[in-house]
Design a protein around this motif. Structure first.
Motif, short mmCIF file in Angstrom:
data_model
loop_
_atom_site.label_atom_id
_atom_site.label_comp_id
_atom_site.label_asym_id
_atom_site.label_seq_id
_atom_site.Cartn_x
_atom_site.Cartn_y
_atom_site.Cartn_z
N PRO A 231 -35.49 -17.17 21.98
CA PRO A 231 -35.88 -16.18 22.99
C PRO A 231 -37.39 -16.20 23.22
O PRO A 231 -38.17 -16.54 22.33
CB PRO A 231 -35.43 -14.85 22.37
CG PRO A 231 -34.42 -15.21 21.35
CD PRO A 231 -34.80 -16.55 20.84
N GLU B 130 -38.43 -16.30 13.52
CA GLU B 130 -37.26 -16.33 14.41
C GLU B 130 -37.05 -17.73 14.98
O GLU B 130 -35.92 -18.22 15.06
CB GLU B 130 -37.44 -15.31 15.53
CG GLU B 130 -37.37 -13.87 15.04
CD GLU B 130 -37.79 -12.86 16.09
OE1 GLU B 130 -37.54 -11.66 15.89
OE2 GLU B 130 -38.40 -13.27 17.11
N ARG C 30 -32.20 -9.59 14.27
CA ARG C 30 -33.13 -9.42 15.40
C ARG C 30 -32.84 -10.43 16.50
O ARG C 30 -32.89 -10.11 17.69
CB ARG C 30 -34.58 -9.56 14.91
CG ARG C 30 -35.05 -8.42 14.01
CD ARG C 30 -36.57 -8.41 13.88
NE ARG C 30 -37.09 -9.64 13.29
CZ ARG C 30 -37.25 -9.82 11.98
NH1 ARG C 30 -36.92 -8.86 11.13
NH2 ARG C 30 -37.75 -10.95 11.51
N ARG D 236 -31.69 -9.92 20.50
CA ARG D 236 -32.47 -10.50 21.59
C ARG D 236 -31.71 -11.61 22.31
O ARG D 236 -32.25 -12.24 23.22
CB ARG D 236 -33.80 -11.03 21.05
CG ARG D 236 -34.65 -9.93 20.41
CD ARG D 236 -35.94 -10.48 19.85
NE ARG D 236 -36.78 -11.05 20.90
CZ ARG D 236 -37.94 -11.66 20.67
NH1 ARG D 236 -38.37 -11.80 19.43
NH2 ARG D 236 -38.64 -12.14 21.66
#
Length: 207
Positions: free
Chosen positions: A120, A127, A155, A159
């Motif tokens: 993302p 991440e 998370r 997202r």
């Protein structure tokens, strides 16, 4: 206000375990929902069977994730399942798992798969690294993630960078093959006056 979850893990563990509910999971953590928790050096799926204002044990770890948008077992069925686990000396998490419909009971191994052609926008280094690791693996089991990586995965799911992935195995035998009335068991009506919940379970097993 911080709450603490009592969890029955889907492992041969004969007691309930205690975990702190992080603030971002406070709304989703409900009795009857499945969850992911740290268990020793591994991760496990389990059922939330109670929520308390105090931990009940000196040290607790955080709940990693709530796996269902709505509880998969109603609270009264959770209570009955825990009673059956105590009565038959069977691990509570495995008992509750066998009370699920086959299509849910067969989902035994949780992992993650990547979504999209890249991490993302604005992904942190952690991440991005986890997303790339999942891409290389194709699908990465939850058990291979550290607690920190499991939080990073949560998370990324929020997202849109990861999605939950279940490795589906053959369904377990239905619950009646695991719980049978023994010869000489009292009839339900005989125990109803002093143990109504036991009577309900005996009546269900006799059907």
């Amino acid at each position: 206000m911080t709450r603490f979850a009592r969890v029955a893990v889907e492992r041969p563990v004969d007691r309930l375990l205690h975990y702190r509910v992080p603030d971002h999971l406070a709304e989703a953590a409900r009795v009857g929902a499945r969850c992911a928790v740290p268990l020793g050096r591994t991760r496990a799926a389990g059922f939330i069977v109670g929520l308390d204002p105090e931990p009940g044990v000196p040290q607790v770890r955080d709940l990693l994730e709530v796996l269902d948008p709505e509880p998969v077992l109603p609270a009264d069925l959770v209570e009955t399942g825990l009673w059956m686990a105590r009565y038959y000396h069977h691990p509570p998490g495995e008992t509750l798992a066998r009370m699920l419909p086959p299509r849910l009971r067969s989902r035994t191994r949780l992992g993650y798969r990547a979504v999209g052609s890249g991490p993302p926008a604005g992904a942190s280094p952690a991440e991005r690294a986890l997303w790339e690791r999942v891409v290389r693996a194709g699908a990465l089991p939850l058990a291979k993630l550290s607690p920190g990586e499991a939080r990073t995965a949560a998370r990324l799911i929020a997202r849109g960078g990861l999605a939950r992935h279940w490795e589906v195995e053959a369904s377990e035998p239905p619950a009646e093959e695991w719980f049978r009335l023994e010869a000489g068991a009292p009839p339900a009506e005989a125990v109803a006056p002093r143990a109504p919940r036991m009577a309900e379970a005996l009546a269900a097993l006799a059907e």
